[in-house]
Design an enzyme around this catalytic site. Structure first.
Site, PDB file in Angstrom:
ATOM      1  CG  HIS A  59      -1.626  -1.252   1.521  1.00  0.00           C
ATOM      2  ND1 HIS A  59      -2.688  -1.677   0.757  1.00  0.00           N
ATOM      3  CD2 HIS A  59      -1.440  -2.200   2.467  1.00  0.00           C
ATOM      4  CE1 HIS A  59      -3.134  -2.831   1.234  1.00  0.00           C
ATOM      5  NE2 HIS A  59      -2.397  -3.176   2.267  1.00  0.00           N
ATOM      6  CD  GLN A  62      -1.051   0.991   4.775  1.00  0.00           C
ATOM      7  OE1 GLN A  62      -0.302   0.194   5.309  1.00  0.00           O
ATOM      8  NE2 GLN A  62      -2.315   0.708   4.507  1.00  0.00           N
ATOM      9  NE  ARG A  79      -9.293  -0.421  11.494  1.00  0.00           N
ATOM     10  CZ  ARG A  79     -10.483  -1.032  11.506  1.00  0.00           C
ATOM     11  NH1 ARG A  79     -10.735  -1.976  10.619  1.00  0.00           N
ATOM     12  NH2 ARG A  79     -11.392  -0.722  12.392  1.00  0.00           N
ATOM     13  CE1 TYR A 118      -7.105   1.265   2.444  1.00  0.00           C
ATOM     14  CE2 TYR A 118      -5.577  -0.433   1.717  1.00  0.00           C
ATOM     15  CZ  TYR A 118      -5.945   0.518   2.641  1.00  0.00           C
ATOM     16  OH  TYR A 118      -5.177   0.733   3.753  1.00  0.00           O
ATOM     17  NE  ARG A 191     -11.009  -6.293   9.659  1.00  0.00           N
ATOM     18  CZ  ARG A 191     -10.322  -5.336   9.062  1.00  0.00           C
ATOM     19  NH1 ARG A 191     -10.866  -4.145   8.866  1.00  0.00           N
ATOM     20  NH2 ARG A 191      -9.095  -5.554   8.648  1.00  0.00           N
ATOM     21  CG  HIS A 215      -5.821  -7.306   3.588  1.00  0.00           C
ATOM     22  ND1 HIS A 215      -6.365  -6.176   3.049  1.00  0.00           N
ATOM     23  CD2 HIS A 215      -4.486  -7.099   3.605  1.00  0.00           C
ATOM     24  CE1 HIS A 215      -5.398  -5.309   2.752  1.00  0.00           C
ATOM     25  NE2 HIS A 215      -4.247  -5.845   3.075  1.00  0.00           N
ATOM     26  CD  GLU A 218      -2.992  -7.312   8.980  1.00  0.00           C
ATOM     27  OE1 GLU A 218      -3.893  -6.932   8.210  1.00  0.00           O
ATOM     28  OE2 GLU A 218      -1.957  -6.647   9.200  1.00  0.00           O
ATOM     29  CG  HIS A 252      -1.561 -10.233   6.470  1.00  0.00           C
ATOM     30  ND1 HIS A 252      -0.309  -9.678   6.570  1.00  0.00           N
ATOM     31  CD2 HIS A 252      -2.380  -9.200   6.107  1.00  0.00           C
ATOM     32  CE1 HIS A 252      -0.365  -8.377   6.302  1.00  0.00           C
ATOM     33  NE2 HIS A 252      -1.605  -8.062   6.013  1.00  0.00           N
ATOM     34  CG  ASP A 303       0.914  -4.886   4.598  1.00  0.00           C
ATOM     35  OD1 ASP A 303       0.187  -4.056   4.022  1.00  0.00           O
ATOM     36  OD2 ASP A 303       0.506  -5.569   5.550  1.00  0.00           O
TER      37      ASP A 303
HETATM   38 ZN   LIG Z   1      -2.205  -4.950   3.367  1.00  0.00          ZN
END
Ligand SMILES: [Zn+2]
Length: 423
Positions: A59, A62, A79, A118, A191, A215, A218, A252, A303
């Site tokens: 990502h 990040q 998060r 995303y 989720r 994912h 995780e 993961h 990641d």
């Molecule tokens: Zn990820």
């Protein structure tokens, strides 16, 4: 025809081979490989040459959290910081950050990235006039940084930020289809995507023979959520939605159950471990040995980019298991390097990458054996267990040099990172 003479090369077995002559075709692929050949007029590559490293789970945005989110807490408090970061990003800033991040990957020997994308929409979830503006920014960034990218366009329908969410699975499919360069799909997580929507994404990927990532397990709370709402594990939900197969990659799988591991193995699915992020986020140690034993195929990713070092990811698979199991040598050195190269390429649907053999993509990474870290070590074990990213000297993607003597050929990566991450 370009000819390279590798002082050492890893050709896929348990040892490095001395004196390997590699010729490259004009099509960006390897034309021939000859072990024990004299260098002749070929350009000499000192050190160990391996297939380019594949970063199968990224990502890019990040990278901006690196070093800024080390306070007390858990995955869930981290998060919240990631969500706050996502609210600040605009297309130009995203492109600049991704370009510098992909430049850092190139310097670390990465030749292909799987970008699990995303962050789709503008503030408040309002689509840009081009609803794929941010996806195109990421694709452009990789092109400028000189590495391959497989954009895994992620369906995200519930929770998170409005900037992540499409209105429905059908809306996701319409947008992903419009991004004609999209090479793959992703289901963000159980989720974020309910079973009916999962099926839409899985079908979209199956029809295109495209890679599909998700994912998976995780955190223990993700398993608990799936059990409470659906009475199943995340892996069994994905199986029921038709997602599991040879084009599927579970990201993961840290808390996969024994039955999950058997399902992933039977499907010959890929599992992408991201050990430096999993340790950074206190996720746990994934069951890599059990997954590989069941038939799952391992890949690796950085990641969240707490660090970008695929060799560290590779050794962490083994070293973390040593801590958990009390046993050494759980994974062969060559298997760890395979996960960092061919395993990642295959996870991204690039089956011609990740090996040094005729017909393969001419993606190569050379690691010096002359640094203080590497001096006197056997090349293969040294690279996997000791090398740092500063030992990456030369990187080629599709027959074109991207990094030479430890320097990116077109980007001052550190300067760009400083600029884009300036407070
Ligand atoms: Zn990820």
């Amino acid at each position: 025809m370009t000819a390279l003479w590798c002082e050492w090369a890893w050709l896929g077995g348990g040892v490095a081979t001395a004196g390997v002559l590699v010729t490259l075709g004009a099509d960006g692929r390897i034309a021939s490989v000859a072990a024990g050949a004299p260098p002749g007029d070929a350009e000499r590559l000192r050190g160990l040459t391996i297939p380019g490293l594949a970063n199968a789970h990224s990502h890019a945005f990040q990278r901006a959290l690196r070093g800024r989110a080390q306070g007390p807490g858990s995955f869930w408090s981290w998060r919240e910081q990631m969500y706050a970061l996502a609210e600040t990003i605009d297309p130009d800033g995203y492109r600049a950050l991704a370009r510098a991040t992909f430049g850092e990957m190139a310097l670390a020997g990465v030749t292909v990235v799987g970008e699990f994308h995303y962050l789709h929409h503008g503030p408040g979830g309002v689509p840009y006039s081009d609803p794929n503006e941010l996806g195109r920014a990421v694709l452009g960034a990789a092109a400028e940084a000189g590495i391959r990218i497989v954009l895994l366009d992620a369906c995200y329908l519930e929770g998170g930020s409005a900037r992540f969410r499409d209105a429905s699975a059908a809306a996701w499919a319409e947008r992903a289809t419009a991004l004609d360069l999209t090479a793959g799909a992703a289901i963000h997580s159980v989720r974020a995507v309910a079973p009916d929507a999962m099926r839409v994404v899985a079908t979209w990927a199956t029809l295109r023979v495209a890679p599909l990532h998700a994912h998976v397990s995780e955190q223990p709370a993700e398993n608990a959520f799936a059990d409470e709402r659906y009475g199943r594990t995340p892996t069994s939900m994905l199986a029921d939605a038709g997602a599991l197969g040879a084009n599927f990659t579970a990201i993961h799988a840290t808390h996969a159950t024994g039955a999950d591991i058997a399902m992933l193995g039977a499907a010959e699915a890929h599992v992408c471990l991201c050990p430096t992020t999993e340790r950074d986020l206190a996720d746990g140690i994934g069951p890599a040995r059990a997954l590989a034993g069941a038939g799952a195929r391992l890949a690796l990713g950085s990641d969240s980019h707490a660090v970008i070092d695929l060799l560290e990811e590779a050794r962490a698979v083994e070293l973390d298991e040593r801590l958990a199991s009390g046993e050494r040598g759980r994974h062969a050195t060559a298997d760890l390097l395979h996960a960092a190269t061919a395993g990642g390429y295959a996870s991204l649907g690039l089956h011609a990458g990740g090996r040094i053999s005729p017909g393969a993509l001419a993606d190569l990474t050379t690691i010096t054996l002359d640094s203080v870290r590497m001096a006197g070590t056997p090349p293969l074990e040294g690279a996997v267990f000791c090398a740092g990213v500063a030992d990456v000297r030369d990187v080629m993607v599709g027959g074109r040099w991207v990094v030479r003597d430890g320097t990116h050929v077109s980007i001052d990566v550190a300067a760009e990172l400083r600029t884009v991450l300036a407070p």
